[in-house]
Scaffold this motif. Structure first.
Motif, PDB file in Angstrom:
ATOM      1  N   THR A  29      55.713 -22.430  58.252  1.00 44.74           N
ATOM      2  CA  THR A  29      54.702 -23.642  58.418  1.00 44.74           C
ATOM      3  C   THR A  29      55.364 -24.978  58.408  1.00 44.74           C
ATOM      4  N   ARG A  37      45.911 -30.861  58.499  1.00 48.05           N
ATOM      5  CA  ARG A  37      44.769 -30.092  58.317  1.00 48.05           C
ATOM      6  C   ARG A  37      44.140 -30.080  56.768  1.00 48.05           C
ATOM      7  N   CYS A 113      35.537 -21.395  43.161  1.00 48.04           N
ATOM      8  CA  CYS A 113      35.490 -22.848  43.211  1.00 48.04           C
ATOM      9  C   CYS A 113      34.510 -23.543  42.507  1.00 48.04           C
ATOM     10  N   ARG A 154      49.330 -17.414  55.680  1.00 51.21           N
ATOM     11  CA  ARG A 154      49.994 -18.679  55.353  1.00 51.21           C
ATOM     12  C   ARG A 154      48.834 -19.852  55.259  1.00 51.21           C
ATOM     13  N   ARG A 225      37.713 -21.085  58.971  1.00 53.43           N
ATOM     14  CA  ARG A 225      36.663 -22.096  59.910  1.00 53.43           C
ATOM     15  C   ARG A 225      35.389 -21.800  59.168  1.00 53.43           C
ATOM     16  N   HIS A 259      34.740 -30.622  45.039  1.00 57.53           N
ATOM     17  CA  HIS A 259      35.928 -29.653  44.668  1.00 57.53           C
ATOM     18  C   HIS A 259      37.003 -30.045  45.812  1.00 57.53           C
ATOM     19  N   ASN A 262      39.975 -29.196  50.487  1.00 60.75           N
ATOM     20  CA  ASN A 262      40.638 -29.692  51.643  1.00 60.75           C
ATOM     21  C   ASN A 262      40.324 -30.893  51.876  1.00 60.75           C
ATOM     22  N   ASN A 289      44.733 -27.251  46.152  1.00 61.59           N
ATOM     23  CA  ASN A 289      43.160 -26.716  45.607  1.00 61.59           C
ATOM     24  C   ASN A 289      43.350 -25.772  44.450  1.00 61.59           C
TER      25      ASN A 289
HETATM   26  O1  UT7 Z   1      38.366 -23.593  47.949  1.00 62.76           O
HETATM   27  C1  UT7 Z   1      37.355 -23.076  48.794  1.00 62.76           C
HETATM   28  C2  UT7 Z   1      38.174 -22.157  49.855  1.00 62.76           C
HETATM   29  N1  UT7 Z   1      39.093 -22.715  50.830  1.00 62.76           N
HETATM   30  C3  UT7 Z   1      38.586 -23.582  51.454  1.00 62.76           C
HETATM   31  O2  UT7 Z   1      37.583 -24.366  51.280  1.00 62.76           O
HETATM   32  C4  UT7 Z   1      39.112 -24.052  52.818  1.00 62.76           C
HETATM   33  C5  UT7 Z   1      38.412 -23.967  54.178  1.00 62.76           C
HETATM   34  N2  UT7 Z   1      39.334 -23.859  55.187  1.00 62.76           N
HETATM   35  C6  UT7 Z   1      40.274 -24.731  55.478  1.00 62.76           C
HETATM   36  O3  UT7 Z   1      40.447 -25.823  54.954  1.00 62.76           O
HETATM   37  C7  UT7 Z   1      40.818 -24.764  57.103  1.00 62.76           C
HETATM   38  O4  UT7 Z   1      40.135 -23.623  57.793  1.00 62.76           O
HETATM   39  C8  UT7 Z   1      42.349 -24.316  56.929  1.00 62.76           C
HETATM   40  C9  UT7 Z   1      43.138 -25.491  56.445  1.00 62.76           C
HETATM   41  C10 UT7 Z   1      42.519 -23.096  56.114  1.00 62.76           C
HETATM   42  C11 UT7 Z   1      42.835 -24.020  58.288  1.00 62.76           C
HETATM   43  O5  UT7 Z   1      42.694 -25.158  59.081  1.00 62.76           O
HETATM   44  P1  UT7 Z   1      41.983 -24.534  60.624  1.00 62.76           P
HETATM   45  O6  UT7 Z   1      42.165 -26.086  61.305  1.00 62.76           O
HETATM   46  O7  UT7 Z   1      40.631 -24.111  60.323  1.00 62.76           O
HETATM   47  O8  UT7 Z   1      43.099 -23.872  61.218  1.00 62.76           O
HETATM   48  P2  UT7 Z   1      43.028 -22.434  61.790  1.00 62.76           P
HETATM   49  O9  UT7 Z   1      42.661 -21.319  60.798  1.00 62.76           O
HETATM   50  O10 UT7 Z   1      41.833 -22.187  62.779  1.00 62.76           O
HETATM   51  O11 UT7 Z   1      44.225 -21.971  62.744  1.00 62.76           O
HETATM   52  C12 UT7 Z   1      44.738 -22.768  63.610  1.00 62.76           C
HETATM   53  C13 UT7 Z   1      46.053 -22.373  63.985  1.00 62.76           C
HETATM   54  C14 UT7 Z   1      46.271 -20.977  64.041  1.00 62.76           C
HETATM   55  O12 UT7 Z   1      47.380 -20.710  65.150  1.00 62.76           O
HETATM   56  P3  UT7 Z   1      46.841 -20.483  66.565  1.00 62.76           P
HETATM   57  O13 UT7 Z   1      46.299 -19.296  66.523  1.00 62.76           O
HETATM   58  O14 UT7 Z   1      46.034 -21.624  66.999  1.00 62.76           O
HETATM   59  O15 UT7 Z   1      48.193 -20.679  67.216  1.00 62.76           O
HETATM   60  C15 UT7 Z   1      46.961 -20.492  62.807  1.00 62.76           C
HETATM   61  O16 UT7 Z   1      47.912 -19.339  62.955  1.00 62.76           O
HETATM   62  O17 UT7 Z   1      46.990 -22.836  62.794  1.00 62.76           O
HETATM   63  C16 UT7 Z   1      47.756 -21.638  62.437  1.00 62.76           C
HETATM   64  N3  UT7 Z   1      48.087 -21.927  60.856  1.00 62.76           N
HETATM   65  C17 UT7 Z   1      49.025 -22.319  60.567  1.00 62.76           C
HETATM   66  N4  UT7 Z   1      50.072 -23.062  61.031  1.00 62.76           N
HETATM   67  C18 UT7 Z   1      51.102 -23.550  60.162  1.00 62.76           C
HETATM   68  C19 UT7 Z   1      47.256 -21.142  59.876  1.00 62.76           C
HETATM   69  N5  UT7 Z   1      48.002 -21.591  58.688  1.00 62.76           N
HETATM   70  C20 UT7 Z   1      49.254 -22.144  59.054  1.00 62.76           C
HETATM   71  C21 UT7 Z   1      49.996 -22.760  58.320  1.00 62.76           C
HETATM   72  N6  UT7 Z   1      50.979 -23.431  58.937  1.00 62.76           N
HETATM   73  N7  UT7 Z   1      50.017 -22.721  56.983  1.00 62.76           N
END
Ligand code: UT7
Length: 332
Positions: A29, A37, A113, A154, A225, A259, A262, A289
């Motif tokens: 990461t 993000r 949460c 991750r 997402r 909450h 993010n 979080n």
């Molecule tokens: O507490 C209640 C529960 N949780 C939440 O409310 C969280 C809700 N969701 C989120 O906050 C976001 O969806 C995240 C922050 C978890 C992820 O952000 P995103 O913009 O939705 O990213 P994504 O899951 O669509 O992933 C985008 C890319 C992927 O790579 P590719 O497929 O585009 O090559 C992931 O593999 O980012 C990659 N990725 C990471 N890269 C670096 C996912 N996690 C990581 C990471 N570091 N930790």
């Protein structure tokens, strides 16, 4: 009309700071990805040997001290966590024992949460009906002990932090308007598997199997997402449900405490409600979080910083696993 007031509040964050750069050393990461993000810069992780109930007890001690009461006056405990020390029993009884309280009841709430808002709603019913007079509500999480640092996990591993918040709730029979004004709770169990820890499961016989461990099934997983989208929609809806019931408008809100899932979600919620940024409490950059604990930690900090003053209208809202979500309004 009898209402529930927050007589005392406190929080406890374990001392060990884990920055995004620290995470770069143990997983694939980057500080840049996490900041962009999620808005998170660092979080705190408990040391091995410390349990969720220890964090909860520390927060409870601070809340009791802030309330200026003797702990023997507490007549009930409500505890919220998704990360109890043990599969069973819950942490409520452990907090009771660690505080050295007499044989009062202790109830555990499993609403992730949304745990603090669900727990507040339950405690509010007990107080308004006169069943109990002083309730200790603790919300605590220790997530760092079970995160998946592989690429599969991750997205979640960078989000979570450890911590606890607690309030001492008390009956207010005066007509000063202070107290919990409303709680609105919602759920949609069709989305259970979109944010969950699949195993251990009572469906499996035997429950604990090595193959599940190797398949990473004991780690939390989510459809990020989908959770993001729903959180941005449902939290404003829950706040609007509260305002409608109370005959108030968004302009009446002095502070919104969403909450801390993010920072982008918090910003979207504020935008959806047309609440200016300065009225939104955000501290996810420091703690990540902390699930059920995030709202009471943010509330406790805001109170200690002198932001929240008597008479202010505070709106709380949460969304998380279940899916569950809700809102609560408090006249401080
Ligand atoms: O507490 C209640 C529960 N949780 C939440 O409310 C969280 C809700 N969701 C989120 O906050 C976001 O969806 C995240 C922050 C978890 C992820 O952000 P995103 O913009 O939705 O990213 P994504 O899951 O669509 O992933 C985008 C890319 C992927 O790579 P590719 O497929 O585009 O090559 C992931 O593999 O980012 C990659 N990725 C990471 N890269 C670096 C996912 N996690 C990581 C990471 N570091 N930790």
């Amino acid at each position: 009309m009898r209402r529930t007031i927050i007589k005392g509040i406190g929080h406890y964050i374990p001392p060990r700071v884990v920055t995004n750069h620290d995470l770069e050393k143990i997983m694939n990461t980057s500080d840049e990805w996490i900041r962009e993000r999620t808005g998170i810069v660092e979080r705190h992780w408990a040391e091995p040997g410390v349990g969720t109930s220890d964090l909860a007890t520390e927060a409870a001690i601070r809340a009791i001290e802030d309330a200026g009461i003797d702990k023997s006056e507490i007549d009930f405990i409500v505890a919220a966590t998704l990360s109890p020390d043990h599969y069973f029993p819950g942490i409520g009884v452990q907090v009771q024992a660690k505080l050295g309280l007499k044989e009062i009841g202790a109830l555990d709430i499993r609403n992730q949460c949304s745990g603090f808002i669900y727990a507040l709603s339950v405690a509010d019913q007990y107080i308004r009906t006169g069943t109990y007079n002083k309730i200790l509500l603790v919300a605590a999480e220790l997530q760092s002990a079970n995160l998946d640092f592989s690429d599969e996990g991750r997205d979640m591993a960078v989000l979570f932090g450890d911590g606890a918040g607690a309030v001492v709730l008390e009956a207010n029979d005066s007509d000063d308007g202070r107290g919990v004004l409303s709680c609105h709770l919602f759920s949609d169990g069709r989305f259970v598997s979109e944010l969950w820890m699949e195993k251990p499961s009572s469906k499996d016989n035997p429950t604990f199997r090595e193959e599940f461990f190797h398949q990473g099934k004991f780690f939390p997983r989510m459809n990020g997402r989908l959770v993001f989208k729903n959180a941005c929609e449902k939290m404003p809806q829950a706040v609007m449900a509260g305002l409608e019931k109370l005959g108030l408008t968004v302009n009446d809100i002095d502070y919104l405490i969403p909450h801390q899932a993010n920072d982008r979600i918090s910003q979207m919620v504020a935008r959806g409600l047309r609440i200016p940024e300065e009225k939104v409490i955000r501290n996810i950059h420091k703690y990540g979080n902390t699930t059920a604990a995030s709202i009471p930690i943010a509330l406790s900090e805001a109170v200690k910083e002198g932001k929240i003053k008597p008479g202010m209208l505070i709106a709380l809202t949460a969304f998380g696993s279940g899916f569950t979500w809700g809102s609560a309004f408090i006249r401080w």
